[in-house]
Design an enzyme around this catalytic site. Structure first.
Site, PDB file in Angstrom:
ATOM      1  N   LYS A  46       0.858  -1.252  -0.145  1.00  0.00           N
ATOM      2  CA  LYS A  46       0.070   0.106  -0.097  1.00  0.00           C
ATOM      3  C   LYS A  46       1.008   1.199   0.015  1.00  0.00           C
ATOM      4  CE  LYS A  46      -1.560   1.607   4.067  1.00  0.00           C
ATOM      5  NZ  LYS A  46      -1.515   2.746   4.410  1.00  0.00           N
ATOM      6  N   ASN A  47       1.825   1.560   0.915  1.00  0.00           N
ATOM      7  CA  ASN A  47       2.426   2.572   1.119  1.00  0.00           C
ATOM      8  C   ASN A  47       3.627   2.713   0.136  1.00  0.00           C
ATOM      9  OD1 ASN A  47       1.028   3.120   3.372  1.00  0.00           O
ATOM     10  ND2 ASN A  47       2.717   2.682   4.734  1.00  0.00           N
ATOM     11  N   CYS A 147      -4.683  12.820  13.449  1.00  0.00           N
ATOM     12  CA  CYS A 147      -5.467  11.577  13.086  1.00  0.00           C
ATOM     13  C   CYS A 147      -5.363  10.844  14.507  1.00  0.00           C
ATOM     14  CB  CYS A 147      -5.039  10.967  12.037  1.00  0.00           C
ATOM     15  SG  CYS A 147      -3.154  10.111  12.004  1.00  0.00           S
ATOM     16  N   ARG A 152       0.795  14.832  13.532  1.00  0.00           N
ATOM     17  CA  ARG A 152       0.934  14.654  12.161  1.00  0.00           C
ATOM     18  C   ARG A 152       1.035  15.698  11.393  1.00  0.00           C
ATOM     19  NH1 ARG A 152      -1.220   8.673   9.698  1.00  0.00           N
ATOM     20  NH2 ARG A 152       0.755   9.167   8.444  1.00  0.00           N
ATOM     21  N   ASP A 335       4.592   0.884  11.895  1.00  0.00           N
ATOM     22  CA  ASP A 335       3.601   0.228  11.608  1.00  0.00           C
ATOM     23  C   ASP A 335       3.381  -1.273  11.873  1.00  0.00           C
ATOM     24  OD1 ASP A 335       2.989   2.581  10.086  1.00  0.00           O
ATOM     25  OD2 ASP A 335       3.491   1.814   8.388  1.00  0.00           O
ATOM     26  N   ARG A 427      -8.504  -0.884   4.649  1.00  0.00           N
ATOM     27  CA  ARG A 427      -7.801   0.461   4.157  1.00  0.00           C
ATOM     28  C   ARG A 427      -6.305  -0.118   3.776  1.00  0.00           C
ATOM     29  NH1 ARG A 427      -7.156   5.902   7.318  1.00  0.00           N
ATOM     30  NH2 ARG A 427      -5.785   6.047   5.523  1.00  0.00           N
TER      31      ARG A 427
HETATM   32  C1  EPZ Z   1       4.103   7.029   6.213  1.00  0.00           C
HETATM   33  O1  EPZ Z   1       3.572   8.282   6.945  1.00  0.00           O
HETATM   34  C2  EPZ Z   1       3.377   5.773   6.243  1.00  0.00           C
HETATM   35  N1  EPZ Z   1       2.194   6.255   5.335  1.00  0.00           N
HETATM   36  C3  EPZ Z   1       2.697   5.589   7.488  1.00  0.00           C
HETATM   37  O2  EPZ Z   1       1.801   4.229   7.469  1.00  0.00           O
HETATM   38  C4  EPZ Z   1       4.197   5.444   8.674  1.00  0.00           C
HETATM   39  O3  EPZ Z   1       3.406   5.065   9.964  1.00  0.00           O
HETATM   40  C5  EPZ Z   1       4.623   6.309   8.694  1.00  0.00           C
HETATM   41  O4  EPZ Z   1       5.368   6.751   7.220  1.00  0.00           O
HETATM   42  C6  EPZ Z   1       6.181   6.095   9.313  1.00  0.00           C
HETATM   43  O5  EPZ Z   1       6.809   5.067   8.829  1.00  0.00           O
HETATM   44  C7  EPZ Z   1       2.362   6.187   4.046  1.00  0.00           C
HETATM   45  O6  EPZ Z   1       3.579   5.950   3.574  1.00  0.00           O
HETATM   46  C8  EPZ Z   1       1.422   6.455   3.093  1.00  0.00           C
HETATM   47  P1  EPZ Z   1       6.181  10.316   8.363  1.00  0.00           P
HETATM   48  P2  EPZ Z   1       4.042   9.522   6.554  1.00  0.00           P
HETATM   49  O7  EPZ Z   1       6.275  11.752   7.659  1.00  0.00           O
HETATM   50  O8  EPZ Z   1       4.687  10.012   5.627  1.00  0.00           O
HETATM   51  C9  EPZ Z   1       6.236  13.801  11.923  1.00  0.00           C
HETATM   52  C10 EPZ Z   1       0.191   3.037   7.826  1.00  0.00           C
HETATM   53  O9  EPZ Z   1      -0.480   2.517   8.891  1.00  0.00           O
HETATM   54  N2  EPZ Z   1       6.100  14.730  10.717  1.00  0.00           N
HETATM   55  O10 EPZ Z   1       7.406   9.681   8.294  1.00  0.00           O
HETATM   56  O11 EPZ Z   1       2.859  10.628   7.149  1.00  0.00           O
HETATM   57  C11 EPZ Z   1       5.158  13.029  12.027  1.00  0.00           C
HETATM   58  O12 EPZ Z   1       3.990  13.772  12.866  1.00  0.00           O
HETATM   59  C12 EPZ Z   1       0.589   4.263   7.833  1.00  0.00           C
HETATM   60  O13 EPZ Z   1       0.236   2.385   6.923  1.00  0.00           O
HETATM   61  C13 EPZ Z   1       6.204  15.971  11.253  1.00  0.00           C
HETATM   62  O14 EPZ Z   1       6.295  16.572  12.264  1.00  0.00           O
HETATM   63  O15 EPZ Z   1       4.823   9.591   8.182  1.00  0.00           O
HETATM   64  C14 EPZ Z   1       5.430  11.679  12.788  1.00  0.00           C
HETATM   65  O16 EPZ Z   1       5.641  11.910  13.862  1.00  0.00           O
HETATM   66  C15 EPZ Z   1       0.350   5.210   9.299  1.00  0.00           C
HETATM   67  N3  EPZ Z   1       6.261  16.999  10.278  1.00  0.00           N
HETATM   68  C16 EPZ Z   1       6.908  11.611  12.112  1.00  0.00           C
HETATM   69  O17 EPZ Z   1       7.258  12.849  11.783  1.00  0.00           O
HETATM   70  C17 EPZ Z   1       6.000  16.673   8.791  1.00  0.00           C
HETATM   71  O18 EPZ Z   1       5.893  17.619   7.987  1.00  0.00           O
HETATM   72  C18 EPZ Z   1       7.114  10.624  11.003  1.00  0.00           C
HETATM   73  O19 EPZ Z   1       6.126  10.861  10.191  1.00  0.00           O
HETATM   74  C19 EPZ Z   1       5.996  15.508   8.527  1.00  0.00           C
HETATM   75  C20 EPZ Z   1       6.140  14.288   9.618  1.00  0.00           C
END
Ligand code: EPZ
Length: 448
Positions: A46-47, A147, A152, A335, A427
């Protein structure tokens, strides 16, 4: 640009449907206590698929993506792209191919707005920002809210795009981005690792003028896979798999044909389900090299994991307590934290499970406790004291991976569990009950 009437769009354009009908308020009834035994084929990731689909916006050529899973999030991304004016078609697999093939063509994009109604359903919608801005010089994307797993924010995405020369305003809940003269390459240093920000910057930089260096980039396999697909589309990218990605922008990208890798999180989830039930399951079509830390932790917890090419056999005579901390790749993935905790709930001894990526990803803990687990939360860590038995209960989760953790606990528990709100599972897990039932699980979907 005329604003789109979404009700008309959703009625007239057919997105691919998720598992079984609307999914709605379906639940899963599981009678646990039986070891899983048999073979399960892993689906496409998916991701990986979501950013790849968004990357179709970068070209007027056709992007063919193979091994696309049948998931609600894929349907949401399809609706989003269709309302931008992308044509999307799906072909069912033939000749034993593993998943569906999607063909996406963004030659007729007539709308650069990603509306609230779609973005609120799926945060990954924000991945259209980089491609839209790079190709059309503007984008209006609803700000994703918080969420279930945390606030996030998307500040890293926006700061990075500003460094490439984009002007960004926030207006009535929307990110309004423009780059009338195009984007320009720059050095972007991420203060911490973000998968989505790396993906948005990578796609934007592919069409920017000059060289972009993304430092402290996410090394998740899905990022590397996106980079490989962009290269097949004509992008110039170096450093794939490392923490610095160097992108030399090109004037235009073309279509390509790309195979989506197997889902490492589904693989890990099913492996944990097998282990938690004391089963013997072989996962077929997997990429075990993407799960080294996970299999190491599972091994320390007593699982016996045999890898043979793309086949992973998982057995687990007894589960032992182990400490686990989530980290960016190649560390243990957030995840899989909830699923690992479900497996450890019946371990001999105690485990400390620490979540370092999201601030609020313990929604499964109270529900696991209702099934008899002994878990205490201390800030970002959960102390899991193994119990002899879990018992079935009516449970519910508010996010995808938490729901999977409840399914694992249910499979290992005595008696009947009803997992409500299965739309979270749909999902990210394709036909979960159809994959588990042939391995001896007593699991059925109840239409809601
Ligand atoms: C991706 O989300 C995945 N989603 C998530 O999978 C996964 O949990 C996550 O990466 C971490 O591995 C997809 O790939 C579609 P991040 P993403 O930006 O990109 C903070 C699932 O269950 N952050 O790496 O949104 C954020 O809040 C999902 O399949 C900021 O503060 O995650 C988090 O604490 C859920 N500012 C951390 O960084 C930003 O601008 C990592 O988030 C961006 C992120």
């Amino acid at each position: 640009m005329a604003p789109h009437d979404l009700s008309v769009l959703t009625a007239s354009r057919t997105a691919d449907s998720p598992n079984r009908g609307a999914g709605g308020m379906d639940s899963l009834r599981i009678r646990g206590g039986k070891p899983l035994s048999g073979e399960i084929r892993v689906g496409g990731a998916k991701n990986a698929a979501l950013p790849l689909m968004a990357a179709a916006l970068l070209t007027d050529g056709t992007l063919t993506l193979r091994n696309i899973p049948r998931l609600a999030d894929i349907a949401t991304m399809t609706s989003l792209l269709e309302q931008h004016g992308v044509t999307v078609s799906f072909e069912e697999p033939t000749n034993g191919a593993p998943g569906r093939t999607a063909k996406l063509c963004a030659a007729g994009v007539d709308n650069t707005t990603a509306p609230y109604d779609i973005v609120r359903k799926m945060r990954a919608s924000v991945l259209v920002l980089g491609p839209l801005l790079a190709r059309f010089g503007r984008a209006r994307v609803s700000l994703p809210g918080g969420c279930a797993i945390g606030t996030r924010p998307v500040d890293l995405h926006l700061k990075g795009l500003e460094q490439l020369g984009a002007e960004i305003d926030l207006d009535q809940g929307y990110i309004v981005a423009s780059a009338p003269k195009g984007l320009t390459g720059a050095d972007v240093v991420f203060p911490f690792v973000s998968v989505g920000a790396t993906e948005n910057l990578l796609t934007a930089a592919a069409l920017a003028r000059g060289v972009t260096r993304l430092k402290n980039a996410a090394r998740e396999p899905e990022v590397g896979d996106l980079a490989e697909c962009l290269k097949a589309m004509g992008a110039r990218i170096e450093g794939i798999g490392a923490d610095t990605l160097t992108i030399e922008g090109v004037d235009a990208l073309s279509g390509a044909d790309h195979l989506v890798p197997p889902d490492r999180i589904e693989t890990g989830s099913l492996a944990m389900a097998a282990a938690a039930t004391g089963g013997d399951v072989t996962l077929v079509g997997a990429r075990p090299d993407m799960l080294e830390q996970v299999f190491r932790a599972m091994g320390q917890a007593g699982a016996v994991i045999d890898v043979d090419g793309d086949r992973v056999r998982v057995r687990c005579p007894r589960v032992l307590g182990v400490d686990v901390m989530t980290e960016p790749y190649p560390g243990f993935p957030t995840d899989l934290q909830a699923q690992m905790m479900a497996m450890l709930a019946r371990a001999e001894g105690a485990s400390m499970v620490t979540e370092s990526i999201f601030e609020n990803r313990f929604m499964h803990v109270p529900e696991l406790s209702r099934m008899g687990a002994n878990i205490n939360l201390h800030g970002r860590s959960a102390m899991v004291r193994g119990v002899n038995r879990l018992t079935g209960a009516e449970v519910m989760a508010t996010d995808l991976r938490a729901s999977m953790s409840l399914v694992i606990a249910a499979l290992a528990a005595e008696g009947e569990t009803v997992v409500n709100r299965v739309y979270h599972l749909d999902r990210g897990y394709e036909r979960l009950e159809d994959k588990l039932a042939p391995c001896g699980a007593e699991i059925e979907r109840i239409a809601g």
